[in-house]
Scaffold this active site. Structure first.
Site, PDB file in Angstrom:
ATOM      1  N   HIS A   1      -3.473   6.966   2.027  1.00 42.31           N
ATOM      2  CA  HIS A   1      -3.473   5.880   1.382  1.00 42.31           C
ATOM      3  C   HIS A   1      -5.108   5.604   2.088  1.00 42.31           C
ATOM      4  O   HIS A   1      -5.394   5.843   3.012  1.00 42.31           O
ATOM      5  CB  HIS A   1      -2.535   5.034   1.762  1.00 42.31           C
ATOM      6  CG  HIS A   1      -3.108   3.415   1.580  1.00 42.31           C
ATOM      7  ND1 HIS A   1      -3.409   3.194   0.325  1.00 42.31           N
ATOM      8  CD2 HIS A   1      -3.185   2.243   2.293  1.00 42.31           C
ATOM      9  CE1 HIS A   1      -3.891   1.861   0.352  1.00 42.31           C
ATOM     10  NE2 HIS A   1      -3.399   1.358   1.646  1.00 42.31           N
TER      11      HIS A   1
ATOM     12  N   CYS B   1       0.989  -1.269   0.040  1.00 43.24           N
ATOM     13  CA  CYS B   1       0.087  -0.040   0.014  1.00 43.24           C
ATOM     14  C   CYS B   1       0.961   1.310  -0.069  1.00 43.24           C
ATOM     15  O   CYS B   1       0.156   2.252  -0.254  1.00 43.24           O
ATOM     16  CB  CYS B   1      -0.763   0.031   1.097  1.00 43.24           C
ATOM     17  SG  CYS B   1      -2.010  -1.408   1.202  1.00 43.24           S
TER      18      CYS B   1
ATOM     19  N   ASN C   1      -9.849  -0.373  -0.825  1.00 37.30           N
ATOM     20  CA  ASN C   1      -8.466  -0.168  -0.785  1.00 37.30           C
ATOM     21  C   ASN C   1      -7.958  -0.682  -2.221  1.00 37.30           C
ATOM     22  O   ASN C   1      -8.061  -1.875  -2.537  1.00 37.30           O
ATOM     23  CB  ASN C   1      -8.185  -0.863   0.439  1.00 37.30           C
ATOM     24  CG  ASN C   1      -6.536  -0.710   0.500  1.00 37.30           C
ATOM     25  OD1 ASN C   1      -5.821  -0.241  -0.415  1.00 37.30           O
ATOM     26  ND2 ASN C   1      -6.239  -1.251   1.855  1.00 37.30           N
TER      27      ASN C   1
HETATM   28  O1  UT7 Z   1      -3.826  -1.003   3.488  1.00 39.15           O
HETATM   29  C1  UT7 Z   1      -3.204  -1.918   4.123  1.00 39.15           C
HETATM   30  C2  UT7 Z   1      -3.071  -1.971   5.489  1.00 39.15           C
HETATM   31  N1  UT7 Z   1      -4.294  -2.568   6.081  1.00 39.15           N
HETATM   32  C3  UT7 Z   1      -5.206  -1.854   6.836  1.00 39.15           C
HETATM   33  O2  UT7 Z   1      -4.785  -0.652   7.153  1.00 39.15           O
HETATM   34  C4  UT7 Z   1      -6.366  -2.240   7.226  1.00 39.15           C
HETATM   35  C5  UT7 Z   1      -6.464  -2.214   8.892  1.00 39.15           C
HETATM   36  N2  UT7 Z   1      -7.473  -3.099   9.443  1.00 39.15           N
HETATM   37  C6  UT7 Z   1      -8.742  -2.334   9.314  1.00 39.15           C
HETATM   38  O3  UT7 Z   1      -8.900  -1.640   8.641  1.00 39.15           O
HETATM   39  C7  UT7 Z   1      -9.866  -3.002  10.096  1.00 39.15           C
HETATM   40  O4  UT7 Z   1      -9.375  -3.912  11.083  1.00 39.15           O
HETATM   41  C8  UT7 Z   1     -10.805  -3.883   9.678  1.00 39.15           C
HETATM   42  C9  UT7 Z   1     -12.020  -3.049   8.862  1.00 39.15           C
HETATM   43  C10 UT7 Z   1     -10.189  -5.120   8.600  1.00 39.15           C
HETATM   44  C11 UT7 Z   1     -11.768  -4.882  10.486  1.00 39.15           C
HETATM   45  O5  UT7 Z   1     -12.427  -3.824  11.565  1.00 39.15           O
HETATM   46  P1  UT7 Z   1     -12.452  -4.065  13.093  1.00 39.15           P
HETATM   47  O6  UT7 Z   1     -12.943  -2.975  13.525  1.00 39.15           O
HETATM   48  O7  UT7 Z   1     -10.774  -3.957  13.272  1.00 39.15           O
HETATM   49  O8  UT7 Z   1     -13.084  -5.264  13.321  1.00 39.15           O
HETATM   50  P2  UT7 Z   1     -12.687  -6.680  14.160  1.00 39.15           P
HETATM   51  O9  UT7 Z   1     -11.289  -7.390  13.168  1.00 39.15           O
HETATM   52  O10 UT7 Z   1     -12.076  -6.195  15.138  1.00 39.15           O
HETATM   53  O11 UT7 Z   1     -13.845  -7.360  13.987  1.00 39.15           O
HETATM   54  C12 UT7 Z   1     -14.995  -6.987  14.907  1.00 39.15           C
HETATM   55  C13 UT7 Z   1     -16.032  -7.876  14.888  1.00 39.15           C
HETATM   56  C14 UT7 Z   1     -15.824  -9.355  14.918  1.00 39.15           C
HETATM   57  O12 UT7 Z   1     -16.542 -10.030  15.534  1.00 39.15           O
HETATM   58  P3  UT7 Z   1     -16.395 -10.266  17.001  1.00 39.15           P
HETATM   59  O13 UT7 Z   1     -15.192 -11.109  17.221  1.00 39.15           O
HETATM   60  O14 UT7 Z   1     -16.278  -9.099  17.890  1.00 39.15           O
HETATM   61  O15 UT7 Z   1     -17.564 -11.037  17.328  1.00 39.15           O
HETATM   62  C15 UT7 Z   1     -15.306  -9.702  13.460  1.00 39.15           C
HETATM   63  O16 UT7 Z   1     -15.629 -11.088  13.303  1.00 39.15           O
HETATM   64  O17 UT7 Z   1     -16.677  -7.600  13.622  1.00 39.15           O
HETATM   65  C16 UT7 Z   1     -16.562  -8.977  12.849  1.00 39.15           C
HETATM   66  N3  UT7 Z   1     -16.247  -8.889  11.425  1.00 39.15           N
HETATM   67  C17 UT7 Z   1     -17.447  -8.656  10.596  1.00 39.15           C
HETATM   68  N4  UT7 Z   1     -18.795  -8.352  10.849  1.00 39.15           N
HETATM   69  C18 UT7 Z   1     -19.402  -8.162   9.667  1.00 39.15           C
HETATM   70  C19 UT7 Z   1     -15.404  -8.807  10.752  1.00 39.15           C
HETATM   71  N5  UT7 Z   1     -15.433  -8.729   9.436  1.00 39.15           N
HETATM   72  C20 UT7 Z   1     -16.801  -8.491   9.363  1.00 39.15           C
HETATM   73  C21 UT7 Z   1     -17.390  -8.221   8.198  1.00 39.15           C
HETATM   74  N6  UT7 Z   1     -18.884  -7.971   8.312  1.00 39.15           N
HETATM   75  N7  UT7 Z   1     -17.212  -7.960   6.860  1.00 39.15           N
END
Ligand code: UT7
Length: 330
Positions: free
Chosen positions: A257, A117, A287
């Protein structure tokens, strides 16, 4: 004498595939919903390159053609083509060699640059150095990624995030003080296993097993990467401001980004920037990895004024992160 040459961005081009993948459509593929995706990432839709005959080099070539047309250039005038990508058409030849040939830049040398990225920022630094040293006068710096080629559309933690696109710039010598002024680039593989594609390289060449284990797709531990990205992008953006004696008032635009709206907002807050000075188009494209920053420059091109102070900032796989300070020169 050569050290006096400053490089500038003299044109911006882009390519977006036609197919729009909406959050609603993703709801049919995985257990997710439009509201979760919008609030956790800021994304509403993204583009996919559906034609199996076309890939990263095709998109890069389309963006390059737009740039050549804008500057009314003969492709034979291009000295170098750099394609930032983590989804090259093949392991080799490089996507850049393919792009160069597609556009007819027969006098150029071409190479890919892999910094995920942060790819565009790293490639811009390399391209600017080629111009500053006097080695080249016209360099195409393109970010192109067909992310859909490495996405598992049954993994809701990654398939909602990415899109396909290309965008890029032409770099030429500046005739005045405007242009590319400074870069800060960093990388470290510490903790990098939280964001990677394990299969397909020399460590895990393709086998039935690597395919069965889905090792050719992106794997990300989102929460860990989120924390790293928020810190890294904000730190490097503040560092480049301080290094160049810039206050928030001096800055016309932040071009971040586009990985997550919350990471972008946190960076702008740390820099003390008003939200209206931040380029954000993540809702339309998701992204697109190496294409996000030039795609923003393209979308905002008519709002940019010569002499505007602009900060580019990125964080990505590797890990890689960095920022560029430039004065808009068009
Ligand atoms: O560009 C390269 C670098 N990459 C990045 O900068 C990405 C960095 N990370 C992120 O942007 C975020 O971490 C994500 C958008 C990928 C995820 O968001 P988050 O707020 O960190 O969510 P999480 O992974 O902590 O998940 C929260 C909850 C989980 O459920 P529980 O364990 O709390 O019950 C996940 O299973 O949301 C759930 N979840 C979803 N729910 C609905 C994860 N993905 C989804 C989804 N739809 N697509």
């Amino acid at each position: 004498m050569n050290s006096k040459i400053r490089a500038k961005i003299s044109a911006v081009g882009h390519f977006l595939p036609d197919y729009v993948l909406t959050n609603k459509e993703l709801e049919k593929l995985v257990e997710t919903n439009d509201e979760w995706i919008r609030t956790r990432t800021g994304i509403a839709e993204r583009r996919l390159l559906k034609d199996p005959e076309k890939a990263t080099a095709f998109m890069a070539a389309e963006a390059a053609r737009e740039i050549l047309k804008q500057r009314d250039l003969d492709p034979a005038e291009i000295d170098a083509v750099i394609v930032a990508t983590i989804t090259p058409d093949y392991m080799f030849p490089s996507a850049a060699c393919l792009t160069q040939t597609m556009i007819g830049a027969k006098n150029a040398f071409a190479y890919d640059l892999s910094a995920a990225c942060s790819g565009f920022i790293f490639a811009l630094s390399s391209g600017a150095a080629l111009v500053e040293s006097g080695q080249c006068r016209k360099v195409l710096v393109l970010g192109s990624d067909k992310m859909s080629s490495i996405i598992d559309f049954s993994d809701r933690t990654t398939c909602i995030l990415f899109g396909d696109a290309a965008a890029g710039v032409l770099i030429e010598p500046s005739e005045d003080e405007d242009g590319i002024i400074d870069h800060i680039l960093h990388s470290s593989a510490e903790g990098a296993e939280s964001l990677m594609q394990e299969g397909g390289g020399s460590r895990n060449p393709a086998t039935h097993e690597t395919v069965d284990k889905k090792m050719h797709y992106i794997r990300q531990e989102g929460r860990i990467v989120f924390k790293k990205a928020t810190e890294g992008m904000a730190d490097v953006s503040v560092a480049i401001m301080e290094k160049n004696g810039l206050t928030a008032d001096d800055i016309a635009w932040l071009v971040p980004h586009q990985a997550n709206l919350r990471i972008i907002d946190a960076t702008a807050r740390r820099m003390g920037l008003d939200p209206e000075k931040v380029m954000i188009n993540i809702e339309k494209y998701g992204n697109t990895t190496a294409a996000t920053i030039p795609l923003c420059l393209y979308d905002w091109r008519n709002k940019l004024n010569k002499g505007d102070n602009i900060i580019l900032a990125a964080f990505g796989g590797g890990y890689t992160w960095g920022a560029t300070y430039l004065k808009w020169a068009i």
